[in-house]
Design a protein around this motif. Structure first.
Motif, PDB file in Angstrom:
ATOM      1  N   LEU A 215      13.976  -9.429 -18.036  1.00  0.00           N
ATOM      2  CA  LEU A 215      15.255  -9.051 -18.634  1.00  0.00           C
ATOM      3  C   LEU A 215      16.420  -9.105 -17.651  1.00  0.00           C
ATOM      4  O   LEU A 215      17.491  -8.572 -17.938  1.00  0.00           O
ATOM      5  CB  LEU A 215      15.150  -7.633 -19.217  1.00  0.00           C
ATOM      6  CG  LEU A 215      14.286  -7.516 -20.470  1.00  0.00           C
ATOM      7  CD1 LEU A 215      14.049  -6.056 -20.814  1.00  0.00           C
ATOM      8  CD2 LEU A 215      14.940  -8.231 -21.634  1.00  0.00           C
ATOM      9  N   GLU A 216      16.227  -9.727 -16.512  1.00  0.00           N
ATOM     10  CA  GLU A 216      17.331  -9.835 -15.551  1.00  0.00           C
ATOM     11  C   GLU A 216      17.221 -11.116 -14.739  1.00  0.00           C
ATOM     12  O   GLU A 216      16.131 -11.626 -14.498  1.00  0.00           O
ATOM     13  CB  GLU A 216      17.376  -8.604 -14.631  1.00  0.00           C
ATOM     14  CG  GLU A 216      16.060  -8.229 -13.963  1.00  0.00           C
ATOM     15  CD  GLU A 216      15.865  -8.837 -12.577  1.00  0.00           C
ATOM     16  OE1 GLU A 216      16.645  -9.720 -12.188  1.00  0.00           O
ATOM     17  OE2 GLU A 216      14.905  -8.431 -11.900  1.00  0.00           O
ATOM     18  N   ASN A 217      18.401 -11.610 -14.330  1.00  0.00           N
ATOM     19  CA  ASN A 217      18.479 -12.814 -13.492  1.00  0.00           C
ATOM     20  C   ASN A 217      18.806 -12.478 -12.046  1.00  0.00           C
ATOM     21  O   ASN A 217      19.049 -13.387 -11.243  1.00  0.00           O
ATOM     22  CB  ASN A 217      19.543 -13.772 -14.033  1.00  0.00           C
ATOM     23  CG  ASN A 217      19.066 -14.520 -15.256  1.00  0.00           C
ATOM     24  OD1 ASN A 217      17.867 -14.690 -15.463  1.00  0.00           O
ATOM     25  ND2 ASN A 217      19.996 -14.962 -16.088  1.00  0.00           N
ATOM     26  N   TYR A 218      18.847 -11.202 -11.714  1.00  0.00           N
ATOM     27  CA  TYR A 218      19.188 -10.795 -10.350  1.00  0.00           C
ATOM     28  C   TYR A 218      18.207 -11.389  -9.341  1.00  0.00           C
ATOM     29  O   TYR A 218      18.567 -11.690  -8.200  1.00  0.00           O
ATOM     30  CB  TYR A 218      19.181  -9.271 -10.292  1.00  0.00           C
ATOM     31  CG  TYR A 218      19.750  -8.646  -9.040  1.00  0.00           C
ATOM     32  CD1 TYR A 218      20.790  -9.237  -8.322  1.00  0.00           C
ATOM     33  CD2 TYR A 218      19.255  -7.425  -8.588  1.00  0.00           C
ATOM     34  CE1 TYR A 218      21.303  -8.638  -7.192  1.00  0.00           C
ATOM     35  CE2 TYR A 218      19.768  -6.814  -7.455  1.00  0.00           C
ATOM     36  CZ  TYR A 218      20.790  -7.434  -6.757  1.00  0.00           C
ATOM     37  OH  TYR A 218      21.305  -6.828  -5.635  1.00  0.00           O
ATOM     38  N   HIS A 219      16.965 -11.593  -9.777  1.00  0.00           N
ATOM     39  CA  HIS A 219      15.933 -12.091  -8.860  1.00  0.00           C
ATOM     40  C   HIS A 219      15.779 -13.600  -8.888  1.00  0.00           C
ATOM     41  O   HIS A 219      15.072 -14.163  -8.044  1.00  0.00           O
ATOM     42  CB  HIS A 219      14.575 -11.460  -9.219  1.00  0.00           C
ATOM     43  CG  HIS A 219      13.941 -12.016 -10.462  1.00  0.00           C
ATOM     44  ND1 HIS A 219      14.371 -11.706 -11.733  1.00  0.00           N
ATOM     45  CD2 HIS A 219      12.904 -12.877 -10.638  1.00  0.00           C
ATOM     46  CE1 HIS A 219      13.623 -12.325 -12.624  1.00  0.00           C
ATOM     47  NE2 HIS A 219      12.734 -13.056 -11.995  1.00  0.00           N
ATOM     48  N   VAL A 220      16.413 -14.297  -9.840  1.00  0.00           N
ATOM     49  CA  VAL A 220      16.074 -15.701 -10.106  1.00  0.00           C
ATOM     50  C   VAL A 220      16.376 -16.611  -8.925  1.00  0.00           C
ATOM     51  O   VAL A 220      15.552 -17.444  -8.528  1.00  0.00           O
ATOM     52  CB  VAL A 220      16.783 -16.187 -11.388  1.00  0.00           C
ATOM     53  CG1 VAL A 220      16.643 -17.702 -11.532  1.00  0.00           C
ATOM     54  CG2 VAL A 220      16.196 -15.477 -12.606  1.00  0.00           C
ATOM     55  N   VAL A 222      16.488 -15.957  -5.877  1.00  0.00           N
ATOM     56  CA  VAL A 222      15.616 -15.648  -4.744  1.00  0.00           C
ATOM     57  C   VAL A 222      14.184 -16.101  -5.012  1.00  0.00           C
ATOM     58  O   VAL A 222      13.543 -16.737  -4.171  1.00  0.00           O
ATOM     59  CB  VAL A 222      15.631 -14.129  -4.454  1.00  0.00           C
ATOM     60  CG1 VAL A 222      14.696 -13.798  -3.291  1.00  0.00           C
ATOM     61  CG2 VAL A 222      17.048 -13.653  -4.157  1.00  0.00           C
ATOM     62  N   VAL A 223      13.681 -15.808  -6.213  1.00  0.00           N
ATOM     63  CA  VAL A 223      12.268 -16.029  -6.528  1.00  0.00           C
ATOM     64  C   VAL A 223      12.022 -17.384  -7.192  1.00  0.00           C
ATOM     65  O   VAL A 223      10.961 -17.987  -6.992  1.00  0.00           O
ATOM     66  CB  VAL A 223      11.750 -14.884  -7.433  1.00  0.00           C
ATOM     67  CG1 VAL A 223      10.280 -15.084  -7.777  1.00  0.00           C
ATOM     68  CG2 VAL A 223      11.950 -13.537  -6.744  1.00  0.00           C
ATOM     69  N   HIS A 224      12.988 -17.884  -7.977  1.00  0.00           N
ATOM     70  CA  HIS A 224      12.801 -19.133  -8.724  1.00  0.00           C
ATOM     71  C   HIS A 224      13.894 -20.152  -8.369  1.00  0.00           C
ATOM     72  O   HIS A 224      14.732 -20.507  -9.205  1.00  0.00           O
ATOM     73  CB  HIS A 224      12.851 -18.869 -10.232  1.00  0.00           C
ATOM     74  CG  HIS A 224      11.983 -17.749 -10.708  1.00  0.00           C
ATOM     75  ND1 HIS A 224      10.624 -17.725 -10.492  1.00  0.00           N
ATOM     76  CD2 HIS A 224      12.290 -16.619 -11.395  1.00  0.00           C
ATOM     77  CE1 HIS A 224      10.125 -16.616 -11.043  1.00  0.00           C
ATOM     78  NE2 HIS A 224      11.110 -15.929 -11.585  1.00  0.00           N
ATOM     79  N   PRO A 225      13.920 -20.655  -7.153  1.00  0.00           N
ATOM     80  CA  PRO A 225      15.016 -21.540  -6.740  1.00  0.00           C
ATOM     81  C   PRO A 225      15.098 -22.830  -7.547  1.00  0.00           C
ATOM     82  O   PRO A 225      16.204 -23.319  -7.816  1.00  0.00           O
ATOM     83  CB  PRO A 225      14.700 -21.812  -5.265  1.00  0.00           C
ATOM     84  CG  PRO A 225      13.236 -21.508  -5.111  1.00  0.00           C
ATOM     85  CD  PRO A 225      12.961 -20.405  -6.065  1.00  0.00           C
ATOM     86  N   ALA A 226      13.972 -23.390  -7.927  1.00  0.00           N
ATOM     87  CA  ALA A 226      14.002 -24.638  -8.698  1.00  0.00           C
ATOM     88  C   ALA A 226      14.605 -24.418 -10.082  1.00  0.00           C
ATOM     89  O   ALA A 226      15.352 -25.258 -10.602  1.00  0.00           O
ATOM     90  CB  ALA A 226      12.592 -25.215  -8.829  1.00  0.00           C
ATOM     91  N   TYR A 227      14.301 -23.283 -10.690  1.00  0.00           N
ATOM     92  CA  TYR A 227      14.878 -22.961 -11.999  1.00  0.00           C
ATOM     93  C   TYR A 227      16.384 -22.745 -11.881  1.00  0.00           C
ATOM     94  O   TYR A 227      17.161 -23.168 -12.742  1.00  0.00           O
ATOM     95  CB  TYR A 227      14.208 -21.709 -12.558  1.00  0.00           C
ATOM     96  CG  TYR A 227      14.624 -21.360 -13.963  1.00  0.00           C
ATOM     97  CD1 TYR A 227      14.017 -21.968 -15.056  1.00  0.00           C
ATOM     98  CD2 TYR A 227      15.625 -20.424 -14.199  1.00  0.00           C
ATOM     99  CE1 TYR A 227      14.395 -21.652 -16.354  1.00  0.00           C
ATOM    100  CE2 TYR A 227      16.012 -20.099 -15.492  1.00  0.00           C
ATOM    101  CZ  TYR A 227      15.389 -20.713 -16.562  1.00  0.00           C
ATOM    102  OH  TYR A 227      15.771 -20.409 -17.856  1.00  0.00           O
ATOM    103  N   ALA A 228      16.822 -22.092 -10.805  1.00  0.00           N
ATOM    104  CA  ALA A 228      18.242 -21.823 -10.599  1.00  0.00           C
ATOM    105  C   ALA A 228      19.034 -23.102 -10.384  1.00  0.00           C
ATOM    106  O   ALA A 228      20.244 -23.133 -10.641  1.00  0.00           O
ATOM    107  CB  ALA A 228      18.428 -20.875  -9.420  1.00  0.00           C
TER     108      ALA A 228
END
Length: 384
Positions: A215-220, A222-228
């Motif tokens: 429910l949040e993109n605060y971690h995206v 950092v954790v999912h660089p390819a998705y970002a």
């Protein structure tokens, strides 16, 4: 709100959830690993909410069935002789043996593997071996029914016989899905997808950790660089409506990031819908597929994930996308959620805070805050 919850020693100094996310602490760590909390969740949340268990394309024929687990309750849904989908507790009324396993299709009767008591698809007891008791009436021993409902072809059940209808709860959630999922009426459970596509279906973390993480993109970044790189996180929109939350993001790059997307493909957005308490629907960029994920609480620190993936019958899976979804991004999330669970059990952690930046709502934690407000309401906790 009155606190109807049991009191734990040394926990009276924790601050309650605040309706203003800028001033709100998170739930204390013990809510994620205390057995008394888990037992209360079963009674107050999972025995009273609508739970996704199947899709109608899995129940095409009379006698087709799917079993499911709602917390510690085993249930099944079946296509009955009148072509309706009915739901029951998965337990024989004789000596409590479970009746069915997995999914499949039965020709004529539901037969208990223990003593061969048999039931029709409407739950009525039809035959008992060697019965010659004048006081025994078959009609007194029908299967215990549960509420069922269908939405967009998905089949839901509710263990609470007095629960409000599914239509009354999520507002316009399902209308919004219809508007955004191309050709949703034609999608069926894919025969190409088996368990090998879904690694790590058992996660050693609490169900709330998984729900809040989604429910949040605060971690995206950092954790999912390819998705970002593929989806524009900073123009991501969150729409919150009581018991459901929608997140949608535009494609940032067609060629960089997780996988390549063409402009001609039907889905040019990444969209997720979360239905309280533990169900998520998602539409991948590029694919004409639509999936549902359910986080089933098994123990305080064990969650079982089930997936229902729908595709057009003529569609062929693109291996690079599915490999990314289940081998990369899901593994990234699974690892951090299991680490969070270990941290929540640490004596060095008590209670956190939500990160809220009104100037950057796309990467703020409004979603987890609403989730925890709904949780506090369901559990009868105090809030400010």
């Amino acid at each position: 709100m009155q606190n109807n919850y049991p009191v734990w020693k040394n926990h009276m100094d924790f601050k309650p959830i605040n309706s203003d996310p800028c001033h709100s602490p998170t739930l204390p760590g013990f809510y994620y690993h205390d057995q008394a909390v888990f037992d209360a969740e079963k009674e107050n949340i999972f025995y009273k909410t609508w739970q996704l268990v199947a899709h109608t394309s899995q129940l095409k024929s009379v006698g087709s069935y799917v079993t499911a687990q709602i917390a510690d309750q085993n249930v099944f849904v079946i296509r009955s002789q009148d072509s309706q989908i009915k739901g029951f507790y998965n337990v024989c009324q004789h000596r409590a043996h479970e009746l069915l396993e997995g999914s499949g299709c039965i020709k004529s009767r539901i037969v208990c593997p223990y003593h061969n008591w048999s039931y029709d698809f409407s739950g009525k007891l039809k035959s008992v071996r060697y019965c010659n008791q004048p006081c025994f009436d078959l009609a007194d021993h029908s299967l215990s029914p549960i509420q069922t409902a269908e939405m967009l072809g998905f089949v839901f059940v509710n263990l609470d016989p007095s629960a409000s209808s599914l239509e009354d709860l999520p507002g316009n959630l399902f209308d919004d899905i219809k508007e955004n999922v191309p050709g949703w009426r034609d999608l069926v459970v894919s025969s190409e997808i088996d368990s090998s596509h879904y690694p790590r279906a058992r996660l050693h973390t609490n169900w709330k950790v998984l729900s809040e993480n989604s429910l949040e993109n605060y971690h995206v970044e950092v954790v999912h660089p390819a998705y970002a790189k593929m989806v524009d996180i900073h123009t991501y929109e969150w729409n919150m409506s009581g018991y459901w939350i929608k997140g949608s993001g535009k494609i940032k790059s067609l060629e960089e990031g997780a996988y390549t997307i063409t402009e001609s493909e039907s889905s040019q957005m990444a969209i997720t819908w979360r239905l309280w308490p533990n169900t998520a629907f998602f539409l991948l960029p590029g694919e004409q597929s639509f999936s549902a994920v359910v986080y089933h609480p098994a123990k305080t620190d064990l969650t079982l994930r089930t997936n229902i993936t729908l595709m057009h019958p003529s569609q062929v899976l693109k291996s690079d996308r599915w490999n990314y979804l289940w081998s990369t991004i899901w593994e990234e999330d699974a690892s951090i959620c299991e680490s969070v669970q270990r941290g929540l059990q640490s004596r060095g952690y008590r209670q956190g805070r939500f990160m809220i930046n009104p100037d950057k709502p796309s990467v703020s934690e409004y979603g987890p805050h609403l989730f925890q407000l709904n949780y506090a309401h369901a559990m009868g906790l105090e809030s400010e």
